[in-house]
Write an enzyme that holds these catalytic residues in place. Sequence first.
Site, PDB file in Angstrom:
ATOM      1  N   PRO A 214      19.502  46.849   7.851  1.00 13.55           N
ATOM      2  CA  PRO A 214      20.070  45.939   6.861  1.00 13.55           C
ATOM      3  C   PRO A 214      20.858  46.705   5.798  1.00 13.55           C
ATOM      4  CG  PRO A 214      17.703  45.581   7.106  1.00 13.55           C
ATOM      5  CD  PRO A 214      18.031  46.791   7.888  1.00 13.55           C
ATOM      6  N   LYS A 218      27.550  45.672   7.855  1.00 10.94           N
ATOM      7  CA  LYS A 218      27.974  44.986   9.077  1.00 10.94           C
ATOM      8  C   LYS A 218      28.856  43.781   8.735  1.00 10.94           C
ATOM      9  CE  LYS A 218      23.689  44.551  10.493  1.00 10.94           C
ATOM     10  NZ  LYS A 218      22.988  45.391   9.523  1.00 10.94           N
ATOM     11  N   THR A 219      28.398  42.980   7.790  1.00 11.24           N
ATOM     12  CA  THR A 219      29.180  41.818   7.382  1.00 11.24           C
ATOM     13  C   THR A 219      30.527  42.264   6.827  1.00 11.24           C
ATOM     14  OG1 THR A 219      27.077  40.903   6.719  1.00 11.24           O
ATOM     15  CG2 THR A 219      29.027  39.678   6.090  1.00 11.24           C
ATOM     16  N   GLU A 434       1.409  66.386  -7.960  1.00  7.20           N
ATOM     17  CA  GLU A 434       2.848  66.494  -7.699  1.00  7.20           C
ATOM     18  C   GLU A 434       3.258  67.950  -7.518  1.00  7.20           C
ATOM     19  OE1 GLU A 434       4.513  64.006  -6.860  1.00  7.20           O
ATOM     20  OE2 GLU A 434       2.978  62.570  -7.470  1.00  7.20           O
ATOM     21  N   HIS A 437       2.511  69.099  -4.010  1.00  5.59           N
ATOM     22  CA  HIS A 437       3.556  68.748  -3.029  1.00  5.59           C
ATOM     23  C   HIS A 437       4.707  69.750  -3.106  1.00  5.59           C
ATOM     24  CE1 HIS A 437       2.014  64.984  -1.647  1.00  5.59           C
ATOM     25  NE2 HIS A 437       2.039  64.405  -2.832  1.00  5.59           N
ATOM     26  N   ASP A 510       0.425  59.315   0.769  1.00  4.32           N
ATOM     27  CA  ASP A 510       0.647  60.577   1.499  1.00  4.32           C
ATOM     28  C   ASP A 510      -0.092  60.548   2.825  1.00  4.32           C
ATOM     29  OD1 ASP A 510       1.851  61.316  -0.827  1.00  4.32           O
ATOM     30  OD2 ASP A 510       0.126  62.427  -1.591  1.00  4.32           O
TER      31      ASP A 510
HETATM   32  P1  ADP Z   1      24.672  43.983   6.385  1.00 11.29           P
HETATM   33  O1  ADP Z   1      25.482  42.850   6.871  1.00 11.29           O
HETATM   34  O2  ADP Z   1      24.755  45.206   7.255  1.00 11.29           O
HETATM   35  O3  ADP Z   1      23.248  43.657   6.066  1.00 11.29           O
HETATM   36  P2  ADP Z   1      26.511  43.877   4.208  1.00 11.29           P
HETATM   37  O4  ADP Z   1      27.770  44.100   4.932  1.00 11.29           O
HETATM   38  O5  ADP Z   1      26.201  42.488   3.785  1.00 11.29           O
HETATM   39  O6  ADP Z   1      25.287  44.480   5.019  1.00 11.29           O
HETATM   40  O7  ADP Z   1      26.499  44.833   2.945  1.00 11.29           O
HETATM   41  C1  ADP Z   1      25.896  44.490   1.742  1.00 11.29           C
HETATM   42  C2  ADP Z   1      26.605  45.171   0.593  1.00 11.29           C
HETATM   43  O8  ADP Z   1      26.388  46.575   0.636  1.00 11.29           O
HETATM   44  C3  ADP Z   1      28.090  45.009   0.638  1.00 11.29           C
HETATM   45  O9  ADP Z   1      28.485  43.863  -0.046  1.00 11.29           O
HETATM   46  C4  ADP Z   1      28.605  46.270  -0.041  1.00 11.29           C
HETATM   47  O10 ADP Z   1      28.660  46.101  -1.439  1.00 11.29           O
HETATM   48  C5  ADP Z   1      27.539  47.281   0.260  1.00 11.29           C
HETATM   49  N1  ADP Z   1      27.911  48.170   1.363  1.00 11.29           N
HETATM   50  C6  ADP Z   1      27.216  48.337   2.509  1.00 11.29           C
HETATM   51  N2  ADP Z   1      27.801  49.251   3.298  1.00 11.29           N
HETATM   52  C7  ADP Z   1      28.905  49.657   2.676  1.00 11.29           C
HETATM   53  C8  ADP Z   1      29.946  50.603   3.004  1.00 11.29           C
HETATM   54  N3  ADP Z   1      29.930  51.280   4.141  1.00 11.29           N
HETATM   55  N4  ADP Z   1      30.918  50.780   2.109  1.00 11.29           N
HETATM   56  C9  ADP Z   1      30.947  50.102   0.950  1.00 11.29           C
HETATM   57  N5  ADP Z   1      29.999  49.209   0.587  1.00 11.29           N
HETATM   58  C10 ADP Z   1      28.985  48.979   1.427  1.00 11.29           C
END
Ligand code: ADP
Length: 610
Positions: A214, A218-219, A434, A437, A510
């Site tokens: 996550p 990806k989006t 700490e 470690h 740990d």
């Molecule tokens: P996913 O769909 O993989 O869960 P998102 O694409 O929704 O993640 O990313 C969430 C947010 O994280 C984005 O709106 C952006 O601000 C940030 N982010 C994630 N990856 C990148 C990246 N490679 N470059 C710049 N911003 C990123």
Amino acid sequence: MKGKGKTRVNTVKSPKKPLIFYYFVFMLALFLINVLLMPNLSEMKIQEVDYGTFITMTEDKQIDQVEIQTNRILFTDKEGNVYKTGLMDDPNRTERLYASGAQFSSEIIEEMSPLLSFFLSWVAPMLIIILLGQLLTRKLMKSAGGANSMMFNMGKSNAKVYVQSTDGIKFTDVAGEDEAKENLTEIVDYLHNPEKYKEIGAQMPKGLLLVGPPGTGKTMLAKAVAGEANVPFFSMSGSEFVEMFVGMGASKVRDLFKQAKEKAPCIVFIDEIDAIGKKRDGQMGGNDEREQTLNQLLTEMDGFEGNNGVIILAATNRPESLDPALTRPGRFDRRVPVELPDLKGREEILKVHAKKIKLEGPVDFNRVARMASGASGAELANIVNEAALRAVRDGRKGATQADLEESIEVVIAGYQKKNAILTAEEKRIVSAHEIGHALVAAKQTNSAPVQKITIIPRTSGALGYTMQVEEGNHYLMSKTEIENKIATFTGGRAAEEVMFGSVTTGASNDIEQATKLARAMITRYGMSEDFDMVALETVTNQYLGGDASLACSAETQTQIDKQVVELVKKQHNKAIKILMDNREKLNELTEFLYDRETITGEEFMQILNG
Ligand code: ADP
């Protein structure tokens, strides 16, 4: 992508109304009207009196007509008013009534004319309901801006359409992820210039599956493809397909593809596709709606030819749970891994997001990126934002390096706990823990050096922590490195034992981590002599925490457990030995940390080497 370029397209067939629902409401209303309202309507004029009044009126010869029913008596006076009263055990009633001159009747309440009765009990309610229905529909339509209220929108996909916007996300906004971008650039090129591909007879993949943990962008990548290609972008989440009624999801899929084909070339993005794309396991009581939706999706993807300009992108962080039919060539035939960013990627992501905020003074992004090892893109974006918030809180004009560093700790470990008061004794134990470690880590040549040690409690529950820094990228870990890591995990507890001769609950995390590593060495990495290269565990959730399930006999499990204990014990003893050998440094460093509460890696190394 936000703001201007976003439009919603409502060019879809008229919504299907669940007729059964209306039918049911209508019948219920009719029933209620007939049972509750109608009898009252015809008896509205009847006055209820007590039995005494009835007797008095009989004696006074005021009764004109009387009707004795099974449970009540109806009667009228000379003026024609209708009364009713309860039935009492009164043997001489009939004679008295007869003597008073009352007439016995059976039609005191005149039956309404059959036509009127029919009208009142059937036609009028129907009219009322139809009228109400019309009114409601109009109102709902108006408030939903056309056709988007839930009731009237079933079976219609509500994919958001982003059309060629000027503020669209481009590949340059997505930092790092070079391999994924390279893969997607080809798609963009195809959308720009499909002829080039058609000439050679090359088929574009119909679907691309973006897989990764996550928050890795990806989006964003999917949107960037649409932004670069300047084509409409339909976005929908897998969970939005699944409705309460079986068949609705499938009809949404049909609708989405119909819209997409009309707008081709375009990109359809289905986020969290595992919500509908889970393996069809054929178990009893399976999710019919989900399976139908998936079947429809499979059919639709088969249904269009490769080169018609509709490209489907989907994202998931559980690729292993997807139905094999979905991932076979011809459907989602290309898999694009979107992994957690490496050091360079982290630095670039930080820079991209830092452009959106005001900075003050020199900022070493490489250092921040090194400190935030393992952070996802979303976490890095969050770190930058936290830094800006911190600057505002302190009334400064811009965020500084210190803000960024502190916000890493906020994102990883939570805020500083302002009023957690440790006793002097506890504080000393946490310091020793700490330093333990850090000292064990530093003394083992292959372990990463320490960046920072702090004993300020955090809201995550950590009473203190040691931040280690990885100098470069690590793709492989040797057996020795893992062993050293386990020794480092046990170092905290070892320091407590060496310094105070007793142990506390502080080492629970740990212990968990050390055990996890030791177990993985034996069951997954083939690092034990007895089991050679046999996989005893399989990872089920690679991108979501990496849960593993055992795949071996009970006897083997017992052996594994024994070996895990031996392994951890050995490293624990090693850690104790390291600390015993450096007892003076341990004392000195513990006192130093106790006084300062936070020390840097350099200070630590100075004392250690001094
Ligand atoms: P996913 O769909 O993989 O869960 P998102 O694409 O929704 O993640 O990313 C969430 C947010 O994280 C984005 O709106 C952006 O601000 C940030 N982010 C994630 N990856 C990148 C990246 N490679 N470059 C710049 N911003 C990123």
